[in-house]
Enzyme design. Structure first.
Site: not given
Ligand code: IMP
Length: 183
Positions: A53, A108-109, A112, A140, A161-162, A168, A174
């Site tokens: 991402g 990071e993208d 979450d 988020k 969810f984006v 993606d 993407r």
């Molecule tokens: P976390 O570990 O829950 O913080 O999630 C991080 C990873 O989950 C990101 O680097 C994304 O690859 C993916 N992710 C989390 N939220 C989204 C979303 O809304 N859209 C797409 N990918 C997401």
């Protein structure tokens, strides 16, 4: 009309709502680049993109960082076909650089639940870097399950969810130029 791609349906049929327009992304990345340049002046940091991402954000961000830097990439497992975190994070590709005593900036993208950054922090701290910071295009706000401070955040977003600009759903979308809300 039925065989239009998902990409076309999003962009031309207004299937999803734009959350952050391309121009807003550009402006914010320029600001982040300026701030990071100031903070790291004279330090030759190693900027590490988190795949998949983070690749677009990383590419645009480093072009606004006006100091010497090196790059590398690490790849983490994604959500797969799901829209929620599985609660597991696997490293699918390791970095090649030696980051001991280096100033490390992880890109990071989106943050979450915060699980990925937590795993990355643990992993990189063990390499004894001179410093370790995180930059994420999106965070988020209401979602973070783990208490974790992100040093540089592009945009705080609500819990949707984006997709687009690197993010993606089931590995597609993407290449959308902006960030769209999918749910
Ligand atoms: P976390 O570990 O829950 O913080 O999630 C991080 C990873 O989950 C990101 O680097 C994304 O690859 C993916 N992710 C989390 N939220 C989204 C979303 O809304 N859209 C797409 N990918 C997401």
């Amino acid at each position: 009309m039925n065989n239009r791609s998902e990409f076309e349906r999003v962009v031309y049929d207004n299937k999803f709502r734009v959350l952050i327009a391309r121009e807003q992304i550009d402006d914010r990345i320029r600001e982040l680049g300026r701030k990071i340049s100031d903070d790291y002046r004279g330090k030759n940091p190693i900027v590490i993109g988190v795949l998949n991402g983070g690749f677009l954000f990383m590419a645009d961000l480093i072009r606004h960082i006006e100091i010497d830097l090196e790059i590398d990439f690490i790849k983490l497992s994604s959500y797969g076909d799901e829209k929620v975190s599985s609660g597991k994070v696997e490293v699918l590709k390791e970095i090649n650089a030696d980051v001991k005593n280096r100033h490390v900036l992880l890109v990071e993208d989106i943050v979450d639940t915060g699980l990925s950054v937590k795993v990355l922090e643990k992993k990189f701290s063990a390499f004894s870097p001179a410093s370790l910071r995180f930059v994420s295009l999106l965070r988020k706000t209401d979602k973070a399950k783990v208490d974790f401070d992100i040093d540089y955040v592009g945009f705080e977003i609500p819990d949707h969810f984006v997709v687009g600009y690197g993010l993606d759903h089931k590995q597609i979308l993407r290449n959308l130029p902006a960030v769209y809300i999918m749910d």
